[in-house]
Design a protein around this motif. Sequence first.
Motif, PDB file in Angstrom:
ATOM      1  N   LYS A 333       4.549  -7.130  -5.376  1.00 16.62           N
ATOM      2  CA  LYS A 333       4.020  -8.413  -5.825  1.00 16.62           C
ATOM      3  C   LYS A 333       2.662  -8.709  -5.202  1.00 16.62           C
ATOM      4  O   LYS A 333       1.981  -9.650  -5.617  1.00 16.62           O
ATOM      5  N   GLN A 334       2.253  -7.896  -4.236  1.00 16.22           N
ATOM      6  CA  GLN A 334       0.967  -8.109  -3.597  1.00 16.22           C
ATOM      7  C   GLN A 334       0.045  -6.927  -3.909  1.00 16.22           C
ATOM      8  O   GLN A 334       0.475  -5.892  -4.397  1.00 16.22           O
ATOM      9  N   ALA A 335      -1.241  -7.128  -3.626  1.00 21.69           N
ATOM     10  CA  ALA A 335      -2.222  -6.063  -3.849  1.00 21.69           C
ATOM     11  C   ALA A 335      -1.898  -4.859  -2.971  1.00 21.69           C
ATOM     12  O   ALA A 335      -1.394  -4.990  -1.846  1.00 21.69           O
ATOM     13  N   VAL A 336      -2.197  -3.675  -3.477  1.00 17.84           N
ATOM     14  CA  VAL A 336      -1.913  -2.429  -2.759  1.00 17.84           C
ATOM     15  C   VAL A 336      -3.205  -1.619  -2.632  1.00 17.84           C
ATOM     16  O   VAL A 336      -4.218  -1.914  -3.266  1.00 17.84           O
ATOM     17  N   THR A 337      -3.160  -0.591  -1.821  1.00 17.50           N
ATOM     18  CA  THR A 337      -4.321   0.297  -1.732  1.00 17.50           C
ATOM     19  C   THR A 337      -4.504   1.009  -3.072  1.00 17.50           C
ATOM     20  O   THR A 337      -3.534   1.316  -3.775  1.00 17.50           O
ATOM     21  N   ILE A 338      -5.742   1.288  -3.409  1.00 15.40           N
ATOM     22  CA  ILE A 338      -6.035   1.774  -4.761  1.00 15.40           C
ATOM     23  C   ILE A 338      -5.466   3.162  -5.036  1.00 15.40           C
ATOM     24  O   ILE A 338      -5.395   3.575  -6.201  1.00 15.40           O
ATOM     25  N   VAL A 339      -5.064   3.891  -4.008  1.00 14.61           N
ATOM     26  CA  VAL A 339      -4.463   5.194  -4.245  1.00 14.61           C
ATOM     27  C   VAL A 339      -3.157   5.077  -5.033  1.00 14.61           C
ATOM     28  O   VAL A 339      -2.674   6.060  -5.598  1.00 14.61           O
ATOM     29  N   HIS A 340      -2.606   3.863  -5.091  1.00 13.46           N
ATOM     30  CA  HIS A 340      -1.374   3.661  -5.856  1.00 13.46           C
ATOM     31  C   HIS A 340      -1.626   3.483  -7.348  1.00 13.46           C
ATOM     32  O   HIS A 340      -0.684   3.504  -8.137  1.00 13.46           O
ATOM     33  N   HIS A 341      -2.877   3.314  -7.765  1.00  8.68           N
ATOM     34  CA  HIS A 341      -3.167   3.064  -9.171  1.00  8.68           C
ATOM     35  C   HIS A 341      -3.314   4.379  -9.939  1.00  8.68           C
ATOM     36  O   HIS A 341      -3.965   5.316  -9.460  1.00  8.68           O
ATOM     37  N   PRO A 342      -2.708   4.465 -11.135  1.00  7.76           N
ATOM     38  CA  PRO A 342      -2.667   5.745 -11.865  1.00  7.76           C
ATOM     39  C   PRO A 342      -4.033   6.378 -12.100  1.00  7.76           C
ATOM     40  O   PRO A 342      -4.192   7.591 -11.932  1.00  7.76           O
ATOM     41  N   ASP A 343      -5.038   5.597 -12.501  1.00 11.55           N
ATOM     42  CA  ASP A 343      -6.307   6.229 -12.826  1.00 11.55           C
ATOM     43  C   ASP A 343      -7.033   6.724 -11.575  1.00 11.55           C
ATOM     44  O   ASP A 343      -7.758   7.724 -11.637  1.00 11.55           O
ATOM     45  N   VAL A 344      -6.834   6.052 -10.463  1.00  7.67           N
ATOM     46  CA  VAL A 344      -7.422   6.550  -9.211  1.00  7.67           C
ATOM     47  C   VAL A 344      -6.759   7.875  -8.842  1.00  7.67           C
ATOM     48  O   VAL A 344      -7.430   8.825  -8.410  1.00  7.67           O
TER      49      VAL A 344
END
Length: 598
Positions: A333-344
Amino acid sequence: MSYTAPIKDMLFVLKELAGLDEVAGLPGFEEAGIDTAQAVLEESSKLCEQVLAPLNAEGDRNPSSWRDGAVTAAPGFKQAFRQFVEGGWQGGQHPSKYDGQGLPKLIATPCIEMLNAANLSFALCPLLTDGAIEALLTAGSEEQKQRYVPKLISGEWTGTMNLTEPQAGSDLALVRTRAEPQGDGTYRVFGTKIFITWGEHDMAENIVHLVLARTPNAPEGVKGISLFIVPKFMIGEDGTLGERNDVHCVSIEHKLGIKASPTAVLQFGDHGGAIGYLIGEENRGLEYMFIMMNAARFAVGMQGVAVADRAYRKAAAYAKERVQSRPVDGSAKQAVTIVHHPDVRRMLMTMRALTEASRALAYVAAGHSDIAHHHADEGERAKHQTIYEYLVPIVKGWSTEMSLEVTSLGVQVHGGMGFIEETGAAQYYRDARILPIYEGTTAIQANDLVGRKTLRDGGAVAQSLLRAIDETIGAAKAQSKDEPALHAIATQLEAGRRALASVIEFVVAHAKTDPNAVFAGSVPYLKLAGLVLGGWQMTRAALVAQEKRAEDPSFYGAKLLTAQFFADHLLPHAVALEVAIVSAKGGEGWLALDPEQF
């Protein structure tokens, strides 16, 4: 971010893919096994990580400077160069007869990668010196070898390559620099050379310029070019330095990247002529210079691997610390480090897979070079030499083009901060941009791949590599019952192999009847070859990883997954390239417009 050399990955490639054990069985390399390789790489990493990498950003901000004909290296470079040469690193792959270490090229290659990853501008000075040493060892007289090579290896002197002139870039038939014989075995050299990397500096006491020039009665074109040694300072019979030779730096270039590496304009002969010494025979200079150029082209390919690795590691570190946005799958529910985002993840995997594939292909080429020079059997030497020669333009062309994609993605992973110089991501992008240009553009590498490396033997060497790929495909399918991912990898490699085979057939069949179509598709052919041969090495890596996974699940598991990503997401581009070259007959699209329509 500090630099940490990927020693574990380098050793994996050396042992499992590039044939270090076979190289260690060659005459003269008996001690050059995995233990030696590990010790050398660990020692090299200390210098690169602790001394050279910290100077990289500083050299970009405060580059080499020119004043009144003298060039001062970027802050810290002179001291770092002394540590580099005192450690014996300039002599790594050169013969012990001339005070080198006599290491195999295969072990020297990861050291070269580290050097360039740590500091690309710095590494260019040793790169050019290596090329000068290679040319002298191959074409120089014994007296020239004894006089120059030990001093170049010790770092007391450095070397340069002087080809380009204001009117003669890639077309060396237009070289006008002249060399007039003096009757005593020397020549007086007159002319201007541009784009001379480390052509003037204060890091060594002398600079040995290798210069292409024409003698008075030389034939026109490339057949009339000779190669000369023109030292910055004259050298006495006892080896001591004398008066300044008539060669001077009249300016250095202001550049997009590699700013700390001074790119000089050299003027020969403003005050009576620079004294030069002929290497080998007159009118064979281009032949000799190609020795230097081929050594440099392989090394520039390694620069592509190196800067890509540096950009990837910086981007991965940033992605693991930068907090931005909630995950798209709702897992938090909170912001995460961008390594968790699929396109990154997609960008990082692309960077990682391309870097690993290009590293593996380059190291494999280095192993072929060692066998070509040191195997006891003449037939084996010849066979491996032709493979190495086929691979060099691919290592140079594909690896450097790859570095542009990887360093650009590195900026993208950083987002807006990547466009800000302080983060450092932009420097890798700017530095990488020269790599597909110097030492022969990608188009020149592709023309070489078509003309000298494919057509000269009717595609025989290329076909031998296709047969080796078939063996790997068979092995992957055979082991797929234990690891299903291997079947998917093998399937994609098989499609890529068919695409490469189709293009090789097209090149051989149409080179004489439709050369425009063949050469219009030469760069796509080079890129296709890089993808397929890189994918071949990734498949070989996956086979080893599957077998050894239990020994180190994290390392070998990552190897397997990276190979699968390469097969699933990058290898399919080979099929599209084949369509562009063969089905569309290459030139029909690119040559359709008249020149006036552009």
